[in-house]
Design a protein around this motif. Structure first.
Motif, short mmCIF file in Angstrom:
data_model
loop_
_atom_site.label_atom_id
_atom_site.label_comp_id
_atom_site.label_asym_id
_atom_site.label_seq_id
_atom_site.Cartn_x
_atom_site.Cartn_y
_atom_site.Cartn_z
N LEU A 86 11.67 34.30 10.18
CA LEU A 86 11.28 34.04 11.61
C LEU A 86 12.66 33.63 12.42
O LEU A 86 13.15 32.55 12.19
CB LEU A 86 10.39 32.74 11.85
CG LEU A 86 9.70 32.39 13.16
CD1 LEU A 86 9.51 33.70 14.06
CD2 LEU A 86 9.00 31.43 13.48
N VAL A 87 13.11 34.46 13.26
CA VAL A 87 14.37 34.60 13.95
C VAL A 87 14.01 34.52 15.33
O VAL A 87 13.35 35.08 16.05
CB VAL A 87 15.37 35.38 13.60
CG1 VAL A 87 16.59 35.12 14.39
CG2 VAL A 87 15.65 35.32 12.06
N ARG A 88 14.66 33.34 16.47
CA ARG A 88 14.67 33.41 17.70
C ARG A 88 15.75 33.18 18.21
O ARG A 88 16.53 32.30 17.69
CB ARG A 88 13.43 32.60 18.11
CG ARG A 88 12.01 32.94 17.82
CD ARG A 88 11.54 34.15 18.73
NE ARG A 88 10.28 34.30 18.46
CZ ARG A 88 9.85 35.14 17.68
NH1 ARG A 88 10.57 35.89 16.52
NH2 ARG A 88 8.64 35.44 17.31
N SER A 89 15.90 33.32 19.71
CA SER A 89 17.21 32.66 20.18
C SER A 89 17.09 31.30 20.40
O SER A 89 15.95 30.52 20.31
CB SER A 89 17.31 33.35 21.77
OG SER A 89 16.30 32.61 22.52
N ARG A 90 18.22 30.65 20.53
CA ARG A 90 18.64 29.26 20.46
C ARG A 90 17.61 28.60 21.89
O ARG A 90 17.07 27.58 21.89
CB ARG A 90 19.77 28.89 20.60
CG ARG A 90 20.10 27.35 20.80
CD ARG A 90 19.50 26.25 19.78
NE ARG A 90 19.69 26.77 18.38
CZ ARG A 90 18.91 26.10 17.67
NH1 ARG A 90 17.88 25.01 17.86
NH2 ARG A 90 19.16 26.26 16.29
N ALA A 91 17.77 29.48 22.98
CA ALA A 91 16.99 28.95 23.97
C ALA A 91 15.59 28.91 23.83
O ALA A 91 14.86 28.04 24.34
CB ALA A 91 17.33 29.91 25.28
N GLU A 92 14.78 29.87 23.23
CA GLU A 92 13.58 29.82 23.03
C GLU A 92 13.14 28.85 22.00
O GLU A 92 12.16 28.10 22.15
CB GLU A 92 13.06 31.28 22.38
CG GLU A 92 11.65 31.33 22.42
CD GLU A 92 11.09 32.71 21.87
OE1 GLU A 92 9.93 33.09 21.53
OE2 GLU A 92 11.83 33.65 21.70
N ILE A 93 14.03 28.62 21.10
CA ILE A 93 13.58 27.40 20.03
C ILE A 93 13.58 26.11 20.88
O ILE A 93 12.96 25.15 20.59
CB ILE A 93 14.72 27.54 18.81
CG1 ILE A 93 14.68 28.75 18.20
CG2 ILE A 93 14.52 26.33 18.08
CD1 ILE A 93 15.71 28.85 17.03
N GLU A 94 14.53 26.00 21.73
CA GLU A 94 14.39 24.83 22.55
C GLU A 94 13.65 24.55 23.68
O GLU A 94 13.62 23.48 24.30
CB GLU A 94 15.97 24.51 22.70
CG GLU A 94 16.95 24.26 21.76
CD GLU A 94 18.37 24.21 22.30
OE1 GLU A 94 18.95 24.08 23.06
OE2 GLU A 94 19.27 23.75 21.23
N ASP A 95 13.02 25.49 23.96
CA ASP A 95 12.15 25.81 25.39
C ASP A 95 10.72 25.19 24.99
O ASP A 95 10.07 25.83 24.41
CB ASP A 95 12.15 27.17 25.93
CG ASP A 95 11.47 27.25 27.14
OD1 ASP A 95 10.74 26.12 27.48
OD2 ASP A 95 11.13 28.33 27.50
N PRO A 96 10.48 24.08 25.45
CA PRO A 96 9.06 23.39 25.42
C PRO A 96 8.07 24.56 25.94
O PRO A 96 6.86 24.10 25.52
CB PRO A 96 8.95 22.07 25.70
CG PRO A 96 10.29 22.20 27.00
CD PRO A 96 10.90 23.27 26.15
#
Length: 336
Positions: free
Chosen positions: A245-255
């Motif tokens: 499972l890989v996502r952008s850092r922005a998506e990972i940190e976006d509540p």
């Protein structure tokens, strides 16, 4: 091998990843879907290792041009973007013709491109070729690309020493463990079955199916290369990778992300998530001719039980035969 969603998957996402940089001087790299996400990050990391040339094969040429500039900023000047739409047989054939006629070698083919439509659908979406979109993009397009580039891969292999053997890296996913592959229960050409509404469940299930097709195809491609009467085929390495499972850092940190909080906690960002891509592409221990290895977390693991034993062999051979049939090619076309 079984891979439990509740236990094995979270544990797998927490494994530390490591890959050593290699000297890629003199090598030409081709990365499909290299204009964004994990494909772009893979290209950026590989660019730092000094290859002679990187080609990004992309459907969106606007974002591809931006990716080229971003990669050049990481230390390599010879980066090009070539148009490739894996949901179109004509596009794939035009691309392979262009590459084969270019005279370029091909040391690493990172077949990263894929699609997962986020919009639910009650019926399969068909391409202009008449095939279900996810299957054509993720599986048929990948198959046609790799087969079409065999002339270049062979030419590269003929000049290679044991440290420069051409590598084909096919990107699958751990989601292949979670499909029952219900279309295989129906008779007839398996790909055509998957084009019909009778086999359709939803886009998520079909995506899982397509990643299993990547496993079967990669395994059989490696087998056919070793059975080939052409000596260069026996020097082409085929590997299969799962990035997790890989996502952008922005998506990972976006509540407010559509990805649930629990999944965001497990997701790797692109910098970490591309490491298994890199490992299979460059590590000296990764991949040997005749051994089609499935890599997770930069290490070999066993794929799903459905790929194993006599039943797995029979299903893999069916996938291969039915794939070639819908692609309109025969083993004779490749002198096997």
């Amino acid at each position: 091998m079984k891979f439990d969603r509740e236990i094995d998957f979270p544990a797998s996402q927490k494994v530390p990843l490591h890959v050593d940089a290699q000297n890629l001087q003199g090598k030409t790299l081709l990365i499909t879907g290299g204009n964004s996400g994990i494909g772009l990050e893979s290209a950026k990391q590989l660019a730092k290792m000094g290859p002679d040339k990187i080609i990004l094969a992309c459907r969106n040429m606007e974002t591809a041009a931006q990716a080229v500039e971003a990669i050049k900023a990481d230390g390599i000047e010879d980066v090009e973007a070539w148009e490739l739409d894996q949901s179109s047989f004509d596009s794939v054939k035009a691309f392979t013709k262009r590459y084969n006629e270019s005279g370029l070698d091909l040391h690493i083919l990172l077949a990263n491109a894929g699609v997962l439509p986020m919009k639910a659908s009650r019926t399969p979406e068909l391409t202009n070729d008449g095939h279900e979109l996810i299957v054509e993009t993720n599986h048929l397009g990948t198959a046609l690309l790799t087969l079409g580039l065999l002339p270049t891969l062979r030419r590269t292999a003929a000049k290679a020493n044991e440290h420069q053997l051409p590598r084909v890296v096919i990107v699958s996913s751990d989601v292949h463990y979670w499909t029952e592959f219900s279309p295989s229960k129906q008779e007839g050409n398996l790909i055509k079955v998957m084009d019909s509404e009778t086999s359709w469940e939803d886009v998520i299930v079909r995506y899982y199916d397509s990643k299993l097709l990547n496993i079967f195809y990669g395994q059989e491609l490696g087998k056919k290369l070793q059975q080939s009467q052409i000596k260069e085929d026996k020097q082409i390495v085929v590997s299969i990778v799962n990035p997790g499972l890989v996502r952008s850092r922005a998506e990972i940190e976006d509540p407010n992300s559509r990805l649930p909080a629990g999944m965001r906690e497990l997701a790797r960002d692109y910098t970490q998530g591309c490491k298994t891509h890199l490992f299979a592409s460059i590590d000296p221990s990764a991949g040997k001719p005749g051994e089609v290895v499935y890599y997770t977390n930069c290490a070999p693991v066993e794929p799903a039980d459905i790929t194993l034993g006599k039943e797995g062999d029979a299903l893999r051979e069916r996938v291969w035969k039915d794939t070639l049939q819908v692609l309109g090619v025969t083993v004779q076309d490749f002198q096997w």
